[in-house]
Design an enzyme around this catalytic site. Structure first.
Site, mmCIF file in Angstrom:
data_model
loop_
_atom_site.group_PDB
_atom_site.id
_atom_site.type_symbol
_atom_site.label_atom_id
_atom_site.label_comp_id
_atom_site.label_asym_id
_atom_site.label_seq_id
_atom_site.Cartn_x
_atom_site.Cartn_y
_atom_site.Cartn_z
ATOM 1 N N LYS A 240 1.112 41.947 58.520
ATOM 2 C CA LYS A 240 -0.130 42.520 59.070
ATOM 3 C C LYS A 240 -0.006 42.601 60.588
ATOM 4 C CE LYS A 240 -4.994 41.242 59.822
ATOM 5 N NZ LYS A 240 -6.003 40.204 59.575
ATOM 6 N N ASP A 245 -8.711 42.582 66.667
ATOM 7 C CA ASP A 245 -9.713 42.843 65.642
ATOM 8 C C ASP A 245 -11.104 42.551 66.192
ATOM 9 O OD1 ASP A 245 -11.131 43.270 63.332
ATOM 10 O OD2 ASP A 245 -10.572 41.358 62.405
ATOM 11 N N LYS A 252 -17.575 41.236 65.149
ATOM 12 C CA LYS A 252 -17.508 39.783 65.243
ATOM 13 C C LYS A 252 -18.365 39.291 66.416
ATOM 14 C CE LYS A 252 -12.598 39.445 63.842
ATOM 15 N NZ LYS A 252 -12.699 38.584 62.658
ATOM 16 N N ASP A 263 -4.110 38.302 65.608
ATOM 17 C CA ASP A 263 -4.307 38.904 64.295
ATOM 18 C C ASP A 263 -3.105 39.732 63.865
ATOM 19 O OD1 ASP A 263 -6.007 38.841 62.132
ATOM 20 O OD2 ASP A 263 -7.053 40.686 62.651
ATOM 21 N N ASP A 322 -14.757 44.118 58.754
ATOM 22 C CA ASP A 322 -14.027 42.996 59.337
ATOM 23 C C ASP A 322 -12.990 42.441 58.368
ATOM 24 O OD1 ASP A 322 -13.325 41.191 61.297
ATOM 25 O OD2 ASP A 322 -14.882 39.740 60.769
ATOM 26 N N ARG A 326 -6.447 43.515 54.818
ATOM 27 C CA ARG A 326 -5.985 43.770 53.449
ATOM 28 C C ARG A 326 -5.870 45.265 53.168
ATOM 29 N NH1 ARG A 326 -10.975 40.487 51.121
ATOM 30 N NH2 ARG A 326 -10.535 39.481 53.127
#
Length: 477
Positions: A240, A245, A252, A263, A322, A326
């Site tokens: 990833k 992010d 967030k 991240d 958020d 995936r």
């Protein structure tokens, strides 16, 4: 970690580091002389595990160093001629902060010298890119065994690469810079790379990678690197690469953004592992896939409730922007799976739920391959690289049900149960042809410094994985 912190034995005699415990301290001091005994008494040194005493010598260098280890039967229970064991495998990393600059060696009988030297090397890591002040010179450990030195440098370099990439702030580690690091690494080892950028992701069948990254002024991309002979077993690593992010439209809070430069820790870790594999010349056909994006906010950001197509052909309902990692992993995993490799490993800083369950130091790993799970557990313990298997619990797949798409990408139960497991289950829908698959939900950060683990970006799981791959596909020892 700099190579200069580990060296082959040379003409200059290094200062010896002796492992002692409360039972063996007096004998060792008698061997070192009355002056050493007097100094230890003056300092109140009792050889407690992990403690260090530098015995003064002449003006140029110490006479010797004492390092406390547990009594026999405590800690690891490892035994040597002195009847001592290291306890914490990387405990010798404490020597880095305690010793003045100079050349040192582990004395004969030091327990588990290779692991101790690795702890020393990993503790020597410093991230100094943005510091104007010159760093304190560090001690150097002299290794007499050339093969051991090569192994230690290989592991140290891979870990340092992962840490460096994670520690670099997002203004200097965007999708383009991450791609440059990956392409450069493979070029140095004779590999090849292709990078698919921006709207070309749509043309070539990666709609979810594009959707997550399109809101940023730094174009999303898929990094595809290859190395090794085509006839060798195929091993594909997927990392990833979310360089920052914000949470997207499900933004967030500011406190949750402070560490979001990490991240892309999954990408950093697979590149660190790839560096070890290529340096060792393992007989595999290595492929590394990194979806590199910034999850930003703009008028073109993807939205909660959107339905996204995927490379796999599944339609995906967006439950929360958020949970973007995936999505980009799913497109990359679908590509990896098309080749039917022997093994796919994906690594991602995927869920806070994994940290709630297991904390920052113990990443969960998911696989339905029992042999792979057992091998990973054994290597994790042997390499002091903790992992803990969690189940791909199929009854929880119902939490991903969508009324209008093939699948929702987050838990729709309303209760927030099993966050790490449901994320892994979502990813499992995109892998069906590979002979084996493992998913690592890593934190990629050390919040509290300890031997072998400086505070900051961290390599997690890759030393265990490298040991497993070495065993399965023997190359250079």
């Amino acid at each position: 970690m700099s190579d200069s912190l580990l060296a082959l034995a040379d003409a200059v005699s290094p200062v010896s580091i002796h492992a002692v415990c409360t039972r063996t301290l007096a004998d060792r001091l008698s061997q070192l002389g009355q002056g050493a005994a007097d100094w230890a008494t003056l300092q109140g040194y009792k050889a407690a595990a992990g403690t260090v005493l530098v015995l003064p010598g002449d003006a140029e260098r110490p006479q010797a160093v004492l390092f406390g280890v547990p009594e026999t039967g405590q800690g690891t229970g490892q035994e040597t001629g002195q009847g001592t064991g290291l306890g914490d495998t990387f405990a010798a990393g404490a020597l880095v902060a305690a010793l003045p600059a100079g050349d040192y060696c582990l004395a004969e009988g030091f327990p588990d010298p290779e692991r101790a030297a690795l702890g020393f090397a990993l503790s020597s890591y410093r991230f100094t890119r943005y510091r104007s002040a010159e760093a304190r010179p560090l001690p150097r450990l002299v290794i007499a065994d050339g093969d051991m030195l090569a192994r230690l440098r290989r592991i140290g370099a891979g870990v340092a690469l992962a840490r460096d990439l994670i520690n670099t702030p997002s203004n200097d580690m965007g999708p383009a810079e991450l791609a440059e690091a990956a392409v450069g690494l493979f070029a140095r080892h004779g590999g090849t790379a292709e990078v698919i950028v921006g709207d070309d992701l749509l043309k070539q069948g990666f709609p979810m990678i594009h959707a997550v990254g399109r809101a940023s002024n730094r174009a999303p991309r898929l990094i595809d690197c290859r190395w090794g002979e085509a006839a060798h077993p195929k091993v594909t690593l997927v990392g990833k690469g979310v360089v920052f992010d914000t949470g997207g439209l499900d933004i967030k809070p500011s406190s949750s953004m402070l560490l979001m430069k990490k991240d892309m820790g999954g990408a950093a870790n697979v590149l660190g592992l790839a560096a070890m594999i290529m340096d060792a010349g393992l007989p595999i056909r290595l492929r590394v896939l990194i979806p590199a994006v910034e999850n930003a906010i703009s008028g073109s950001a993807f939205r909660p409730g959107d339905i996204l197509p995927s490379r796999k052909g599944l339609s995906v309902e967006i439950g929360n922007t958020d949970a973007e990692g995936r999505l980009v992993l799913a497109d990359a995993l679908a590509l990896a799976d098309e080749e039917e490799p022997d093994l796919i490993v994906d690594m991602a800083t995927l869920t806070g739920a994994a940290r709630v369950a297991l904390g920052p130091d113990l990443p969960p790993v998911y696989t339905d391959d029992e042999d792979l799970a057992l091998a990973l557990a054994a290597k994790a313990e042997a390499e002091n690289d903790p992992l803990w298997r969690l189940p791909l619990w199929q009854p929880y797949m119902k939490y991903l049900d969508s009324k209008i798409a093939d699948i929702n990408h987050v838990n729709t139960s309303g209760a927030g149960y099993a966050g790490s497991i449901t994320a892994a289950l979502f990813l499992s829908r995109f892998v069906e042809k590979a002979k084996a698959w493992a998913h690592f939900d890593i934190f990629a950060w050390t919040p509290i410094e300890r031997p072998g683990k400086p505070t900051g970006g961290e390599a997690q799981g890759i030393r265990a994985l490298f040991a497993l791959l070495q065993e399965r596909y023997p190359g250079i020892k």
